[in-house]
Write an enzyme that holds these catalytic residues in place. Structure first.
Site, PDB file in Angstrom:
ATOM      1  N   GLY A   6       1.139  -0.984  -0.045  1.00 55.24           N
ATOM      2  CA  GLY A   6      -0.154   0.024  -0.243  1.00 55.24           C
ATOM      3  C   GLY A   6       0.688   1.502  -0.090  1.00 55.24           C
ATOM      4  N   GLN A  50       2.637  10.012   1.187  1.00 56.17           N
ATOM      5  CA  GLN A  50       4.617   8.830   1.237  1.00 56.17           C
ATOM      6  C   GLN A  50       5.200   9.479   0.228  1.00 56.17           C
ATOM      7  OE1 GLN A  50       2.621   5.378   2.353  1.00 56.17           O
ATOM      8  NE2 GLN A  50       4.483   4.738   3.794  1.00 56.17           N
ATOM      9  N   CYS A 109       5.597   0.059   8.017  1.00 56.50           N
ATOM     10  CA  CYS A 109       5.403   1.165   7.079  1.00 56.50           C
ATOM     11  C   CYS A 109       6.458   1.217   6.504  1.00 56.50           C
ATOM     12  CB  CYS A 109       5.034   2.124   7.591  1.00 56.50           C
ATOM     13  SG  CYS A 109       4.968   4.274   6.949  1.00 56.50           S
ATOM     14  N   LEU A 110       6.265   1.676   5.029  1.00 55.75           N
ATOM     15  CA  LEU A 110       7.259   2.427   4.093  1.00 55.75           C
ATOM     16  C   LEU A 110       8.132   3.806   4.537  1.00 55.75           C
ATOM     17  CD1 LEU A 110       6.113   1.331   0.514  1.00 55.75           C
ATOM     18  CD2 LEU A 110       7.800  -0.131   2.349  1.00 55.75           C
ATOM     19  N   HIS A 170      -5.246   1.736   6.904  1.00 55.65           N
ATOM     20  CA  HIS A 170      -3.346   2.304   7.247  1.00 55.65           C
ATOM     21  C   HIS A 170      -3.762   3.371   6.334  1.00 55.65           C
ATOM     22  CE1 HIS A 170       0.892   1.264   7.844  1.00 55.65           C
ATOM     23  NE2 HIS A 170       0.782   2.137   7.385  1.00 55.65           N
ATOM     24  N   GLU A 171      -3.368   3.302   5.419  1.00 61.74           N
ATOM     25  CA  GLU A 171      -3.940   4.014   4.013  1.00 61.74           C
ATOM     26  C   GLU A 171      -4.426   5.135   4.136  1.00 61.74           C
ATOM     27  OE1 GLU A 171      -1.478   3.907   2.158  1.00 61.74           O
ATOM     28  OE2 GLU A 171      -1.202   2.536   3.544  1.00 61.74           O
ATOM     29  N   HIS A 216      -3.376   7.112   6.791  1.00 69.32           N
ATOM     30  CA  HIS A 216      -1.747   8.481   5.384  1.00 69.32           C
ATOM     31  C   HIS A 216      -2.784   9.611   5.391  1.00 69.32           C
ATOM     32  CE1 HIS A 216       2.156   6.368   5.964  1.00 69.32           C
ATOM     33  NE2 HIS A 216       1.584   5.139   5.507  1.00 69.32           N
TER      34      HIS A 216
HETATM   35 ZN    ZN Z   1       2.483   3.463   5.903  1.00 66.62          ZN
END
Ligand code: ZN
Length: 188
Positions: free
Chosen positions: A47, A52, A96-97, A138-139, A142
């Site tokens: 995701g 991000q 998380c990236l 989660h997204e 963000h």
């Molecule tokens: Zn994330």
């Protein structure tokens, strides 16, 4: 040829802003989505949200089909998404990236009803559960300036304090694509 976009990391302001809604999906946005997809796949993520990649836009992509068990699940492109209702509880390990090497088990609702726009800006209402629901939550967080570490208990926060401050200082500057993730971990 699609580009790899640099991924923003924990501590950057863009990750704390509520994103602006998209008014239209034009060719620039389509190109952005393709680049985000490419970036996500290279970083071994499932995701990715626009903040991000340093953009204040209410746009996120999710694709869990890289995991064998979910190989038939189609990618989801979320334009201006919002959770309308949620039910149940599910514990799941998250990463998380934008926050490399930090992962912890979190409790979130299992089932969510999500409203969003498709690429033609039509309103879509969908119900999700399981992993897909988890990644979508989660997204959407963000897009509201929220990060999964915000859910940590005091104890877990303490455990990751050093790592989080290192990321803030750029000590784990992830020059994406990230190769530090093991094959079995999928950040989102
Ligand atoms: Zn994330």
């Amino acid at each position: 040829m699609h580009k790899l976009l640099p991924i923003t990391t924990y501590g950057m302001d863009i990750l704390r802003k509520k994103t602006k809604p998209l008014e239209d999906v034009d060719t620039n946005i389509i190109e952005l989505i393709e680049n985000m997809y490419n970036t996500m796949r290279h970083a071994n993520g499932i995701g990715l949200a626009a903040p991000q990649v340093n953009l204040n836009l209410s746009l996120a992509i999710v694709d869990i089909s890289v995991i064998e068990e979910y190989k038939n699940i189609k990618p989801v492109i979320l334009v201006n998404p919002a959770i309308e209702e949620s039910h149940g509880e599910m514990v799941f390990e998250e990463g998380c990236l934008s926050i490399p090497e930090v992962r912890a088990e979190l409790t979130r609702p299992d089932k969510v009803f999500v409203k969003y726009n498709d690429l033609d800006m039509n309103e879509v209402k969908m119900e999700y559960d399981g992993l897909l629901s988890r990644v979508i939550q989660h997204e959407i967080d963000h897009l509201n300036g929220k990060l999964f570490v915000d859910y940590f208990s005091k104890e877990v926060k303490r455990e990751y304090q050093k790592q989080l401050s290192d990321i803030k200082k750029g000590k784990i500057a992830p020059d994406y694509p990230l190769h530090i993730y093991s094959d079995d971990f999928h950040g989102f």
